[in-house]
Design an enzyme around this catalytic site. Sequence first.
Site: not given
Length: 468
Positions: A94, A97-98, A174
């Site tokens: 994740h 991905e950012h 997040e």
Amino acid sequence: MSRAVHAPFVTGPWGAGHRARAAGAAQPGRSTSARAVTRTLSDDPLGGTVRRTVLPSGLRVLTEAIPAMRSVSFGIWVAVGSRDETGPQSGAAHFLEHLLFKGTHKRTALDISAEIEAVGGETNAFTTKEYTCYYARVLDQDLPLAIDVMCDLVADSVLEPADVETERGVILEEIAMHDDEPGDEVHDLFAGAVYGDHPLGRLISGTEETVTPMTRRQIQGFYRKRYVAPQIVIAAAGNLDHATVVKLVRQALRDTPLDTAPASPAPCRSNRPAVRTKPPTTVVEPKETEQAHVILGCPGIDRLDERRFALGVLNNVLGGGMSSRLFQEIREQRGLAYSVYSYASQYADSGLFAIYAGCAPGKVDEVLELTRAELRRVSTDGLTEAEVARGKGMSKGSFVLGLEDTGSRMSRLAKGELLYGDLTPVDELLSRVDAVTVDDVNSLAADLLARPMSLAVVGPFGDRDFAG
């Protein structure tokens, strides 16, 4: 960027310097002169022509040509998700991905977003437990731009140290935001109750404890080890020409780390051995919320199980819509909850089946009692022919209606290739649903719904353990 936290049921195959590489990694620039292999997969009457090309590097390109559309959805799917991380790496997929949107050797982060937005397009990405997807949707005339930008960011991201620190802060925010959403948190709590320390039981985002100390070197190593051509599927759907897409992809990837020596595509994840799950348990997260969030469920079936079509029907009838048994009993007749539904998540080697309800804390006991009673009733007595017919109609309708845009068609191509190793024609999928019998559904219900259930609860319950 978005994050897939739990997956609703879908019937059938319907996630050092930048140039440093892991030891033994193939060098770029060695496949562009080799020959690609192309074949036509289908001329579906409900869609367009589907073609598949395997590049010499093992990277696959699938397209569906739909001339009536004026847009194209283009996606790069990598067979890497949170379940591919070690414990200390939790959240790396994740995090990466950012970071891939933060800049390449050719483009800054602003360039990436501005070039696509200048033509009215949109880009995004999401990480699941088994794959990661980067996608863009643009006008058909702007597809060459989308291919160049998306291939650039996936293949040649810089991962600048300053960007790692900036994005670390974004991801920690997040995670904190997710913790403030108990309706989402309970799904992760339930997965942890079933899978324990197995990667399928961990948070896709990682936790504050794993993300905070994660270094650029760790993320870079994960990137170059996992993002390799045989693990990647590129899919596009809309008004396009397959040969042109393949040509543009090869041009965009030339002399990047994905332009490698000849290799075969990676096989789909194996469903053996099956994931070992924990004994049934109850987990409670005390939190001062206005509403309680509960999930009652058990291990389900994997995505290759032949009973998955029967499961789709069972899920629809039990808790898949407003006419479902649980919705009618708990919400419509008794007014005990605003939201109540059942769902199934399916992985290569495991699965989950569960019922979610959000209700006032004082109504949790009654909601759980009614849910358990309905599960016993369906497990013992089964569904009626009329219910099974309705459940089959819901499965077929939701599948076909879900293919009304280029994004869903692009996703279908990629998931079929990445998760199942082929693309099952629409008519065949509908036939598989039609072939489900009442006995098929009731046999599955007798097995699945009689299994001991785990319970996850988020709400203002203090030390209550819900024992019994």
